[in-house]
Design a protein around this motif. Structure first.
Motif, PDB file in Angstrom:
ATOM      1  N   ILE A  38     -30.862  -2.617   1.724  1.00 47.60           N
ATOM      2  CA  ILE A  38     -32.298  -2.619   1.371  1.00 47.60           C
ATOM      3  C   ILE A  38     -32.439  -2.334  -0.126  1.00 47.60           C
ATOM      4  CG2 ILE A  38     -32.856  -0.161   1.763  1.00 47.60           C
ATOM      5  CD1 ILE A  38     -35.326  -1.378   3.453  1.00 47.60           C
ATOM      6  N   GLY A  39     -33.617  -2.710  -0.673  1.00 46.33           N
ATOM      7  CA  GLY A  39     -33.862  -2.538  -2.104  1.00 46.33           C
ATOM      8  C   GLY A  39     -33.724  -3.890  -2.773  1.00 46.33           C
ATOM      9  N   GLU A  40     -34.675  -4.790  -2.436  1.00 47.91           N
ATOM     10  CA  GLU A  40     -34.574  -6.161  -2.956  1.00 47.91           C
ATOM     11  C   GLU A  40     -35.594  -6.378  -4.066  1.00 47.91           C
ATOM     12  OE1 GLU A  40     -31.756  -7.843  -2.657  1.00 47.91           O
ATOM     13  OE2 GLU A  40     -31.980  -8.010  -0.484  1.00 47.91           O
ATOM     14  N   SER A 173     -31.616 -11.276 -14.538  1.00 46.81           N
ATOM     15  CA  SER A 173     -31.301 -10.506 -13.338  1.00 46.81           C
ATOM     16  C   SER A 173     -31.014  -9.048 -13.662  1.00 46.81           C
ATOM     17  CB  SER A 173     -30.082 -11.113 -12.657  1.00 46.81           C
ATOM     18  OG  SER A 173     -29.051 -11.231 -13.593  1.00 46.81           O
ATOM     19  N   GLY A 174     -31.027  -8.245 -12.606  1.00 44.90           N
ATOM     20  CA  GLY A 174     -30.641  -6.845 -12.741  1.00 44.90           C
ATOM     21  C   GLY A 174     -29.151  -6.717 -12.498  1.00 44.90           C
ATOM     22  N   MET A 175     -28.724  -5.506 -12.145  1.00 43.07           N
ATOM     23  CA  MET A 175     -27.278  -5.264 -12.045  1.00 43.07           C
ATOM     24  C   MET A 175     -26.806  -5.026 -10.623  1.00 43.07           C
ATOM     25  SD  MET A 175     -26.672  -2.703 -15.189  1.00 43.07           S
ATOM     26  CE  MET A 175     -26.886  -3.201 -16.885  1.00 43.07           C
ATOM     27  N   LEU A 176     -27.669  -5.296  -9.648  1.00 42.96           N
ATOM     28  CA  LEU A 176     -27.327  -4.983  -8.260  1.00 42.96           C
ATOM     29  C   LEU A 176     -25.967  -5.537  -7.835  1.00 42.96           C
ATOM     30  CD1 LEU A 176     -28.303  -4.086  -5.334  1.00 42.96           C
ATOM     31  CD2 LEU A 176     -29.064  -6.432  -5.081  1.00 42.96           C
ATOM     32  N   ASP A 177     -25.781  -6.831  -8.040  1.00 39.81           N
ATOM     33  CA  ASP A 177     -24.611  -7.507  -7.485  1.00 39.81           C
ATOM     34  C   ASP A 177     -23.317  -7.013  -8.126  1.00 39.81           C
ATOM     35  OD1 ASP A 177     -26.734  -8.888  -6.479  1.00 39.81           O
ATOM     36  OD2 ASP A 177     -26.428 -10.670  -7.699  1.00 39.81           O
ATOM     37  N   GLN A 178     -23.344  -6.956  -9.461  1.00 39.39           N
ATOM     38  CA  GLN A 178     -22.131  -6.533 -10.165  1.00 39.39           C
ATOM     39  C   GLN A 178     -21.823  -5.066  -9.872  1.00 39.39           C
ATOM     40  OE1 GLN A 178     -24.746  -8.024 -11.484  1.00 39.39           O
ATOM     41  NE2 GLN A 178     -24.062  -9.962 -12.379  1.00 39.39           N
TER      42      GLN A 178
HETATM   43  C1  GLA Z   1     -30.059 -11.490  -6.970  1.00 45.06           C
HETATM   44  C2  GLA Z   1     -29.835 -10.869  -8.348  1.00 45.06           C
HETATM   45  C3  GLA Z   1     -29.883  -9.350  -8.264  1.00 45.06           C
HETATM   46  C4  GLA Z   1     -31.137  -8.857  -7.535  1.00 45.06           C
HETATM   47  C5  GLA Z   1     -31.326  -9.617  -6.232  1.00 45.06           C
HETATM   48  C6  GLA Z   1     -32.644  -9.293  -5.579  1.00 45.06           C
HETATM   49  O1  GLA Z   1     -29.001 -11.178  -6.122  1.00 45.06           O
HETATM   50  O2  GLA Z   1     -28.603 -11.248  -8.880  1.00 45.06           O
HETATM   51  O3  GLA Z   1     -29.798  -8.806  -9.563  1.00 45.06           O
HETATM   52  O4  GLA Z   1     -32.264  -8.953  -8.354  1.00 45.06           O
HETATM   53  O5  GLA Z   1     -31.269 -11.019  -6.420  1.00 45.06           O
HETATM   54  O6  GLA Z   1     -32.663  -7.982  -5.149  1.00 45.06           O
END
Ligand code: GLA
Length: 390
Positions: A38-40, A173-178
């Motif tokens: 969660i936290g999208e 984008s933010g840094m969630l994935d990395q």
């Molecule tokens: C993509 C982006 C992330 C984040 C998600 C939504 O995965 O790469 O940085 O913003 O979407 O939560």
């Protein structure tokens, strides 16, 4: 179906490397994909999220060259490219653009002039919300920095990947994935606070249920999707509130009441409404995950989906059908669209005893309506970034 292990992938790719370059790699780096509980769309709004790495990786095998050429062989695309470190211009194919952009940033950060032989492959489905491109960046950056003994830590890898996306590829984008790909620890959840770029771990051992990923097979990528528009709308909203109130605060400190100032801008209001509530849900989710209350975890997932679909508007009809079919089955505690949106996958919490029936049911309902097959599989959590030095 047996799952491919990281060791098997590495073993197979080492043989490819030997055949391709007639030598062994000097280093191997395995960066996992992720799920997000969660936290999208909170990460680029200085909010909170709870992601975890999964047992799917992008693997980079690397060795240095005596000249400044870069050779890349992509296992997934079955293509090879050769270029010079000094010719890092834009090119047509997306995978190549990611690789070149990453090399470009490393070169400028470290003034590096070396050439490399790369072999890159992996089993993260591309374009379905499991962060294959972030894992690609992380595996390339980490393998080069480590092999060349450059000065770095995990936060530096994170920063370089973020520069690649924002400054070179133009994705805000933010840094969630990395973050998840680098910092995850198996069987723990990661609660990230993007306002401070810090995280805490808590245990991931809820009983009696499984996390299931349902891939709608609707492909999307961040570059061509509406993703950047959502980022802009959130910024516009916070700027407007700050202008009207003379505050100077970021999204993680405003309250629902502050949204009164932008009531008339319906879309922008809705975007921020989602973000504020989603952060709240992340906090609640942490408590429910610790307690292991499956019904409450499910409710929070459903609320998140409702918000992403109606307020943040990042869903699509195939995903809506998947959620609807899932809800019709008694095994379903809850689920939601995961990742950037506009396609990709849903993440769902399912009763263990009825898991197989649930999977068969959703697959068949979907096939009856759309006439193509979707993929459904259980999530296996994994550790974050790992190296194998040869
Ligand atoms: C993509 C982006 C992330 C984040 C998600 C939504 O995965 O790469 O940085 O913003 O979407 O939560």
């Amino acid at each position: 179906m047996a799952r491919i292990t990281k060791d098997n992938l590495i073993f197979e790719y080492k043989n490819f490397f030997l055949k391709e370059y007639n030598s062994n790699p000097e280093i191997i780096s395995a960066a996992p994909g992720r799920v997000n509980i969660i936290g999208e769309h909170t990460d680029y709004n200085q909010g909170l999220a709870i992601p975890a790495a999964i047992d799917k990786w992008i693997i980079t095998l690397l060795s240095r060259r005596d000249d400044s050429y870069i050779n890349v062989y992509s296992i997934n695309y079955k293509k090879r490219k050769k270029f010079n470190f000094n010719q890092l211009d834009t090119s047509e194919e997306l995978w190549e653009r990611y690789i070149k952009a990453t090399l470009f940033v490393i070169k400028s950060e470290y003034n590096l002039e070396l050439g490399f032989n790369f072999l890159i492959g992996g089993n993260i489905p591309i374009g379905f919300g499991m962060s294959s491109s972030a894992a690609l960046e992380v595996s390339i950056v980490s393998s080069i920095l480590s092999l060349c003994s450059l000065d770095y830590d995990n936060y530096k890898i994170l920063k370089i990947c973020n520069i690649v996306e924002k400054e070179i590829l133009g994705i805000n984008s933010g840094m969630l994935d990395q973050y998840a790909s680098i910092f995850s620890v198996k069987n723990k959840f990661l609660l990230i606070d993007f306002s401070k770029i810090e995280h805490q771990y808590f245990k991931n051992d809820i009983q009696g249920s499984s996390w299931i990923l349902i891939n709608s097979m609707v492909k999307r990528n961040l570059i061509d999707s509406e993703y950047n528009n959502r980022v802009d709308e959130c910024r516009e909203g916070i700027d407007l509130i700050n202008k009207k109130t003379k505050y100077n605060i970021s999204l993680n400190s405003i309250s629902i009441k502050d949204l009164d100032y932008i009531k008339k801008q319906k879309n922008i209001y809705n975007r921020l409404f989602h973000v504020i509530n989603e952060n709240h849900r992340v906090r609640q989710m942490k408590n429910e995950l610790v307690k292991g209350d499956l019904n409450k975890i499910g409710d929070l997932l459903n609320q998140s989906h409702h918000s992403l679909s109606n307020y943040f508007e990042v869903s699509c009809k195939e995903i809506e059908s998947i959620i609807q079919f899932s809800k019709n089955h008694s095994a379903f505690y809850g689920g939601r669209i995961m990742g950037g949106g506009f396609g990709g996958s849903t993440i769902n919490l399912i009763d263990n005893n009825l898991k197989n029936e649930f999977i068969a049911y959703v697959k068949s309902e979907f096939y009856n309506e759309y006439n193509y097959k979707i993929e459904i599989e259980e999530v296996c959590f994994a550790d974050g970034l790992e190296f194998v030095t040869i």
